[in-house]
Design a protein around this motif. Structure first.
Motif, short mmCIF file in Angstrom:
data_model
loop_
_atom_site.label_atom_id
_atom_site.label_comp_id
_atom_site.label_asym_id
_atom_site.label_seq_id
_atom_site.Cartn_x
_atom_site.Cartn_y
_atom_site.Cartn_z
N HIS A 1 1.04 -1.15 -0.14
CA HIS A 1 -0.07 0.10 0.06
C HIS A 1 0.74 1.35 0.00
O HIS A 1 0.48 2.22 -0.73
N THR B 1 -16.12 4.93 -9.45
CA THR B 1 -14.97 4.25 -10.05
C THR B 1 -15.16 3.02 -10.90
O THR B 1 -14.25 2.85 -11.64
N ARG C 1 -8.51 8.74 -4.66
CA ARG C 1 -9.49 7.84 -5.21
C ARG C 1 -10.15 7.19 -4.44
O ARG C 1 -11.25 6.90 -4.60
N ALA C 2 -9.40 7.10 -3.34
CA ALA C 2 -10.33 6.36 -2.26
C ALA C 2 -11.57 6.81 -1.81
O ALA C 2 -12.31 6.18 -1.00
N LYS C 3 -11.57 8.06 -1.85
CA LYS C 3 -12.72 9.13 -1.41
C LYS C 3 -13.84 8.82 -2.55
O LYS C 3 -14.92 9.09 -2.21
N GLN D 1 1.19 4.18 -2.89
CA GLN D 1 0.80 5.69 -2.69
C GLN D 1 1.98 6.48 -3.19
O GLN D 1 1.99 7.47 -3.69
N ALA E 1 -3.75 7.94 -5.54
CA ALA E 1 -4.33 6.71 -4.95
C ALA E 1 -4.96 7.08 -3.76
O ALA E 1 -6.32 6.66 -3.40
N LYS E 2 -4.50 7.93 -2.77
CA LYS E 2 -5.23 8.19 -1.63
C LYS E 2 -6.43 9.02 -1.89
O LYS E 2 -7.61 8.91 -1.29
#
Length: 447
Positions: free
Chosen positions: A72, A93, A85-87, A76, A82-83
């Motif tokens: 992970h 997505t 996109r997690a939202k 990053q 990447a961080k």
């Protein structure tokens, strides 16, 4: 060199040579940061492997978790988005590939995305919905975007809603802002200005016919769809838009199946909120009736169009003061002039167009329909001077940006910050106004 008129920072980007220097420093810093993250990733991975060897009783699950964490960190490091996109909701997505963050606000983020099946590019605006006020503001913008469909207005493709977030999938404009295009090109004449203003006026006429008031019209919210010379100019950012009273009253007469029919509570609230008396928008573009808290209508957008036209032909603001109180007094007086460079080379018809828009009384101000019929736009400045105004415009924009960048942000004079009435003010009390600076803090302004 890129100039931003009325932006939240009001600063000019460095010269090309300096840009190279800053890019070099930025690259070195980013490279060192990546090396540090890579070393930390290796150390953590080795620590987990050593722990697995030294502790015979360690479970395989523990080792696998450690490897997952190191992977992970590696993700990053190699992918800074990447961080972020997690939202995004999995539904978003699954349909769109999130490419990069291209803009941010106090309660929103804008990313460039690509439809996974068609590969068509889009812009996705993520709105953080917190509390009743944030939810109402989001629904107001969404209500407008769901209704509009015009070549010179930003188009909404689809919407994803969750409890605390709303994702607006919008068409992606890649041609840059209006003033960026003016500065980038080597020549700019009145004819070029009329082409842009014709498209903006057409979009405004459509919006006003629907009963939509934009309330934050400025060059930064006017974007070209693509970099080509034949690109259309589109009106964007409806975060402060609202409906006129006549629209709220005519909801019951709508037969459009695509129109979002509001509830009885929404109807009553919209009628109650009219006339619109909230002071909001960007200070340099505010109409006099908004400053005086008088009933305002779509005429406030036409006043802003007059300010934009003035900037477009000269590179300077018609009302340019060092503090907000002075700025507001100048607007209320209507104190602007056509002195200095390049106004001697600007036609009388162009000045007439501005005068008809920067009229203190909104009922005497030119409407969008009248603007489209004005001789200056109709003739495409055929009778105007063919003089190239580019040098004067660029020089004035540079001077303006230099002065703005030297002002203290904490003084409340930072140009271009959105302004709004403080929530919770009593209806009959003296209004208190605030402007959000770049850090999101609310600053008091004398009125």
């Amino acid at each position: 060199m890129v100039f931003i008129m009325g932006s939240s920072s009001g600063k000019v980007l460095p010269e090309p040579s300096k840009n190279g220097y800053f890019c070099l420093i930025s690259s070195v810093v980013n490279f060192k940061k990546q090396e540090t993250v890579r070393e930390a990733c290796k150390e953590k991975q080795q620590a987990w492997l050593w722990r697995g060897r030294s502790d015979r009783g360690a479970s395989r699950e523990g080792i696998s978790e450690g490897v997952k964490e190191s992977v992970h960190l590696e993700e990053q490091m190699t992918n800074p988005n990447a961080k972020f996109r997690a939202k995004f909701d999995p539904r978003v997505t699954a349909r769109y590939d999130i490419k990069a963050l291209i803009g941010r606000g106090s309660f929103s983020r804008v990313v460039r995305a690509e439809h996974r099946r068609t590969r068509q590019p889009f812009a996705i605006k993520l709105l953080e919905v917190k509390g009743q006020e944030g939810h109402e503001a989001c629904q107001a913008e969404l209500g407008v975007l769901r209704r509009v469909n015009h070549t010179n207005v930003i188009r909404l493709a689809e919407v994803f809603e969750t409890q605390h977030r709303v994702y607006l999938v919008l068409e992606l404009a890649t041609g840059g802002e209006l003033l960026e295009r003016v500065v980038a090109r080597g020549t700019f004449r009145e004819r070029d200005a009329t082409k842009a203003l014709m498209m903006v006026s057409s979009g405004l006429h459509y919006l006003h016919t629907l009963g939509v008031i934009h309330r934050d019209l400025k060059p930064e919210n006017l974007l070209y769809y693509h970099p080509g010379q034949d690109s259309r100019l589109i009106i964007t950012d409806f975060g402060l838009a609202c409906w006129e009273n006549k629209t709220a009253l005519s909801f019951q007469n709508r037969d459009d199946a695509n129109f979002h029919m509001p509830s009885d509570a929404e109807k009553s609230r919209q009628v109650k909120d009219w006339p619109v008396r909230t002071l909001c928008g960007t200070p340099e573009y505010l109409a006099p009736e908004m400053l005086e808290r008088r009933p305002c209508s779509s005429a406030v957008d036409m006043w802003a169009l007059g300010v934009i036209t003035y900037i477009l032909l000269s590179g300077s603001l018609p009302f340019d003061q060092s503090s907000r109180p002075r700025l507001f007094r100048a607007i209320l007086r209507g104190g602007y002039s056509f002195h200095g460079d390049p106004w001697k080379s600007v036609s009388a018809l162009a000045k007439s167009f501005i005068d008809r828009l920067l009229t203190l009384e909104p009922e005497h101000r030119m409407s969008a329909e009248e603007a489209l019929k004005h001789p200056w736009l109709v003739s495409m400045a055929a009778c105007s001077s063919n003089k190239n105004l580019h040098r004067s415009i660029s020089r004035n924009l540079q001077r303006r940006a230099s002065r703005a960048s030297s002002r203290c942000p904490s003084s409340g004079s930072t140009p271009g910050s959105r302004i709004s009435m403080r929530s919770g003010s009593r209806p009959n009390s003296r209004p208190r106004f605030g402007v959000s600076n770049s850090s999101g803090q609310c600053l008091k302004i004398a009125t």
